[in-house]
Enzyme design. Structure first.
Site, PDB file in Angstrom:
ATOM      1  N   ASP A  29       0.833  -1.214   0.000  1.00 37.01           N
ATOM      2  CA  ASP A  29       0.000   0.000   0.000  1.00 37.01           C
ATOM      3  C   ASP A  29       0.864   1.259   0.000  1.00 37.01           C
ATOM      4  O   ASP A  29       1.993   1.244   0.482  1.00 37.01           O
ATOM      5  CB  ASP A  29      -0.925  -0.031   1.232  1.00 37.01           C
ATOM      6  CG  ASP A  29      -2.122   0.895   1.067  1.00 37.01           C
ATOM      7  OD1 ASP A  29      -2.345   1.409  -0.050  1.00 37.01           O
ATOM      8  OD2 ASP A  29      -2.848   1.095   2.057  1.00 37.01           O
ATOM      9  N   GLY A  30       0.318   2.331  -0.559  1.00 38.65           N
ATOM     10  CA  GLY A  30       0.977   3.636  -0.494  1.00 38.65           C
ATOM     11  C   GLY A  30       1.601   4.097  -1.803  1.00 38.65           C
ATOM     12  O   GLY A  30       2.294   5.115  -1.823  1.00 38.65           O
ATOM     13  N   SER A  74      -7.405  -5.646  -5.372  1.00 40.66           N
ATOM     14  CA  SER A  74      -8.533  -6.182  -4.611  1.00 40.66           C
ATOM     15  C   SER A  74      -9.811  -6.065  -5.421  1.00 40.66           C
ATOM     16  O   SER A  74      -9.897  -5.263  -6.362  1.00 40.66           O
ATOM     17  CB  SER A  74      -8.690  -5.424  -3.289  1.00 40.66           C
ATOM     18  OG  SER A  74      -9.219  -4.127  -3.528  1.00 40.66           O
ATOM     19  N   ASN A  77     -10.883  -2.661  -5.630  1.00 41.66           N
ATOM     20  CA  ASN A  77     -10.100  -1.720  -6.450  1.00 41.66           C
ATOM     21  C   ASN A  77     -10.749  -1.417  -7.799  1.00 41.66           C
ATOM     22  O   ASN A  77     -10.383  -0.442  -8.465  1.00 41.66           O
ATOM     23  CB  ASN A  77      -8.666  -2.227  -6.658  1.00 41.66           C
ATOM     24  CG  ASN A  77      -7.786  -2.105  -5.435  1.00 41.66           C
ATOM     25  OD1 ASN A  77      -6.914  -2.932  -5.198  1.00 41.66           O
ATOM     26  ND2 ASN A  77      -7.983  -1.067  -4.637  1.00 41.66           N
ATOM     27  N   TRP A  78     -11.768  -2.214  -8.201  1.00 43.38           N
ATOM     28  CA  TRP A  78     -12.501  -1.881  -9.440  1.00 43.38           C
ATOM     29  C   TRP A  78     -13.204  -0.547  -9.298  1.00 43.38           C
ATOM     30  O   TRP A  78     -13.559   0.084 -10.298  1.00 43.38           O
ATOM     31  CB  TRP A  78     -13.541  -2.961  -9.771  1.00 43.38           C
ATOM     32  CG  TRP A  78     -12.960  -4.288 -10.159  1.00 43.38           C
ATOM     33  CD1 TRP A  78     -13.049  -5.448  -9.449  1.00 43.38           C
ATOM     34  CD2 TRP A  78     -12.203  -4.607 -11.338  1.00 43.38           C
ATOM     35  NE1 TRP A  78     -12.388  -6.460 -10.111  1.00 43.38           N
ATOM     36  CE2 TRP A  78     -11.871  -5.983 -11.269  1.00 43.38           C
ATOM     37  CE3 TRP A  78     -11.774  -3.865 -12.452  1.00 43.38           C
ATOM     38  CZ2 TRP A  78     -11.128  -6.626 -12.261  1.00 43.38           C
ATOM     39  CZ3 TRP A  78     -11.032  -4.514 -13.436  1.00 43.38           C
ATOM     40  CH2 TRP A  78     -10.721  -5.873 -13.339  1.00 43.38           C
ATOM     41  N   ARG A 197       1.757  -4.825   6.254  1.00 37.83           N
ATOM     42  CA  ARG A 197       1.087  -3.792   5.453  1.00 37.83           C
ATOM     43  C   ARG A 197       1.945  -2.537   5.488  1.00 37.83           C
ATOM     44  O   ARG A 197       2.337  -2.069   6.548  1.00 37.83           O
ATOM     45  CB  ARG A 197      -0.318  -3.471   5.968  1.00 37.83           C
ATOM     46  CG  ARG A 197      -1.002  -2.435   5.048  1.00 37.83           C
ATOM     47  CD  ARG A 197      -2.461  -2.231   5.343  1.00 37.83           C
ATOM     48  NE  ARG A 197      -3.078  -1.425   4.280  1.00 37.83           N
ATOM     49  CZ  ARG A 197      -4.320  -1.547   3.845  1.00 37.83           C
ATOM     50  NH1 ARG A 197      -5.105  -2.435   4.391  1.00 37.83           N
ATOM     51  NH2 ARG A 197      -4.798  -0.771   2.881  1.00 37.83           N
ATOM     52  N   LEU A 204      -7.007  -4.736   7.300  1.00 41.96           N
ATOM     53  CA  LEU A 204      -6.745  -5.905   6.459  1.00 41.96           C
ATOM     54  C   LEU A 204      -7.365  -5.810   5.067  1.00 41.96           C
ATOM     55  O   LEU A 204      -6.993  -6.578   4.183  1.00 41.96           O
ATOM     56  CB  LEU A 204      -7.226  -7.178   7.170  1.00 41.96           C
ATOM     57  CG  LEU A 204      -6.465  -7.481   8.479  1.00 41.96           C
ATOM     58  CD1 LEU A 204      -7.052  -8.713   9.167  1.00 41.96           C
ATOM     59  CD2 LEU A 204      -4.975  -7.691   8.212  1.00 41.96           C
TER      60      LEU A 204
HETATM   61  C1  IPE Z   1      -5.540  -2.874  -0.532  1.00 43.31           C
HETATM   62  O1  IPE Z   1      -5.085  -1.579  -0.740  1.00 43.31           O
HETATM   63  C2  IPE Z   1      -5.486  -3.634  -1.801  1.00 43.31           C
HETATM   64  C3  IPE Z   1      -4.150  -3.804  -2.370  1.00 43.31           C
HETATM   65  C4  IPE Z   1      -3.025  -3.556  -1.779  1.00 43.31           C
HETATM   66  C5  IPE Z   1      -4.148  -4.366  -3.687  1.00 43.31           C
HETATM   67  P1  IPE Z   1      -6.097  -0.354  -0.841  1.00 43.31           P
HETATM   68  O2  IPE Z   1      -5.276   0.854  -0.788  1.00 43.31           O
HETATM   69  O3  IPE Z   1      -7.003  -0.510  -2.001  1.00 43.31           O
HETATM   70  O4  IPE Z   1      -6.937  -0.556   0.510  1.00 43.31           O
HETATM   71  P2  IPE Z   1      -8.070   0.344   1.166  1.00 43.31           P
HETATM   72  O5  IPE Z   1      -9.265   0.237   0.302  1.00 43.31           O
HETATM   73  O6  IPE Z   1      -7.545   1.730   1.266  1.00 43.31           O
HETATM   74  O7  IPE Z   1      -8.295  -0.265   2.500  1.00 43.31           O
HETATM   75  C1  IPE Z   2      -1.422   0.190  -3.414  1.00 40.16           C
HETATM   76  O1  IPE Z   2      -1.201   1.558  -3.437  1.00 40.16           O
HETATM   77  C2  IPE Z   2      -1.593  -0.400  -4.796  1.00 40.16           C
HETATM   78  C3  IPE Z   2      -2.946  -0.884  -5.084  1.00 40.16           C
HETATM   79  C4  IPE Z   2      -3.954  -0.882  -4.262  1.00 40.16           C
HETATM   80  C5  IPE Z   2      -3.165  -1.400  -6.409  1.00 40.16           C
HETATM   81  P1  IPE Z   2      -2.412   2.566  -3.481  1.00 40.16           P
HETATM   82  O2  IPE Z   2      -2.762   2.843  -4.893  1.00 40.16           O
HETATM   83  O3  IPE Z   2      -3.544   2.077  -2.640  1.00 40.16           O
HETATM   84  O4  IPE Z   2      -1.766   3.854  -2.815  1.00 40.16           O
HETATM   85  P2  IPE Z   2      -2.461   4.854  -1.824  1.00 40.16           P
HETATM   86  O5  IPE Z   2      -3.018   4.074  -0.674  1.00 40.16           O
HETATM   87  O6  IPE Z   2      -3.530   5.563  -2.578  1.00 40.16           O
HETATM   88  O7  IPE Z   2      -1.361   5.771  -1.399  1.00 40.16           O
HETATM   89 MG    MG Z   3      -4.057   2.343  -0.712  1.00 35.91          MG
END
Ligand code: IPE
Ligand code: IPE
Ligand code: MG
Length: 255
Positions: A29-30, A74, A77-78, A197, A204
C-alpha cells in the site's frame, strides 16, 4: 543502491535461520501517496512499486521464505477511476511479460488467487502464461492476489461445498476446518506466518481473513515503492522477536 548493498549483509546476518516465516503475505500500500508526495500522477507510484516487488521477492527467497503472497488488486479496487484500473491492468501484463525470464532464472514459481476469470483478457492470458512457464520452479512461490477479496473467497468456498453436498459427494457433517480450507483459493499453501502492510494503514482490507487467523501482523509507515530488502529483513527480525503462543501460556511454549 550502494548504501543498501552495504547495509543488507548486516541485516540478513541478524536473521535467525531456524525461525524464518515460511509464508509472508504483504498488503502493498501507499503507491499513490508516494507519487503524490513527489508531485507525480498516482500511476507513477504503481510503476515504481514493481521495483519493490522484484527486490522483495529476491530478498525473501534469499532469506529462505517459501511463500510470498502479494495483494496486487482487490475486488474493491474496481471502484477506482477507470483510467487507474486500466493502467494497473496494463502494468500487470507488462510486468509479468517482462519478468518471466528472471522468475525462471531465479527459481520463482508464480501462482495466483482471486476471481481470475473476470480479469481483462490480456491480463488473464499473460497471467496464465506466467503460471504455466514457472510451474516447475521450487525456490520460492510468489502468489499474486488479483481481483481477490476474502469475502469473495469465503462465499465461493461455501458455494462449492454446498454443491458437493447437494450432489451427494460430501456429507455436511464432515465439513470441518480442513475441508473448508480445501475449498479456498489458497488450498495447499500454508497459512501466512507474517502479514505486512505498508503505508501506515492498520487494516486488512478483505485480505486472507481466514488464513491470517494466527499471522503476526506488522505495520510500517514506509510506502510500498520505498519498501525493499532491508525493510523486509527488519520485518522478519521483528517477527523473530515475538512469541507465538497459539492460545497456550508463555511457560508452555518455553518448555
Ligand atoms: C488494498 O489496498 C489492496 C491492495 C493492496 C491491492 P487499498 O489501498 O485498495 O486498501 P483500502 O481500500 O484503502 O483499505
Ligand atoms: C497500493 O497503493 C496499490 C494498489 C492498491 C493497487 P495505493 O494505490 O492504494 O496507494 P495509496 O493508498 O492511494 O497511497
Ligand atoms: Mg491504498
Amino acid at each position: 543502491m550502494a548504501s543498501n548493498a552495504l547495509v543488507m549483509p548486516d541485516l540478513i546476518s541478524q536473521i535467525k535461520p531456524d525461525n524464518i516465516p515460511q509464508h509472508i503475505a504483504i498488503i502493498m500500500d501507499g503507491n499513490g501517496r508516494w507519487a503524490k508526495k513527489r508531485g507525480m500522477p498516482r500511476v507513477v507510484g504503481h510503476h515504481s512499486g514493481v521495483r519493490s516487488v522484484r527486490e522483495v521477492t529476491e530478498a525473501a527467497a534469499q532469506a529462505g521464505v517459501r511463500y510470498l503472497t502479494l495483494y496486487a488488486f482487490s475486488t474493491e479496487n474496481w471502484n477506482r477511476p477507470p483510467a487507474e484500473v486500466t493502467a494497473l491492468m496494463s502494468l500487470l501484463v507488462e510486468t509479468i511479460k517482462g519478468e518471466i525470464r528472471d522468475l525462471n532464472r531465479n527459481g520463482v514459481r508464480l501462482m495466483a488467487i482471486g476471481e481470475l476469470e473476470s480479469l481483462p483478457e490480456a491480463t488473464y492470458n499473460t497471467l496464465m502464461e506466467g503460471l504455466e512457464s514457472t510451474r516447475d520452479n521450487t525456490r520460492i512461490t510468489l502468489v499474486l492476489a488479483l481481483n481477490y477479496s476474502s469475502r469473495w473467497e469465503l462465499a465461493r468456498a461455501a458455494r462449492t461445498l454446498a454443491q458437493q453436498a447437494q450432489s451427494g459427494h460430501l456429507n455436511p457433517s464432515d465439513i470441518d476446518e480442513k475441508v473448508f480450507e480445501s475449498a479456498l483459493a489458497t488450498h495447499g499453501i500454508p497459512d501466512p506466518d507474517l502479514l505486512i502492510r505498508t503505508s501506515g494503514e492498520a487494516r486488512l482490507s478483505n485480505f486472507l481473513l481466514f488464513q491470517s487467523a494466527y499471522a503476526e501482523l506488522y505495520f510500517t509507515h514506509v510506502f510500498w515503492p520505498d519498501f525493499g530488502k532491508n525493510e523486509l529483513y527488519e520485518a522478519i527480525i521483528n517477527y523473530q522477536q515475538r512469541e507465538r503462543r497459539f492460545g497456550k501460556t508463555s511457560e508452555q511454549i518455553k518448555t
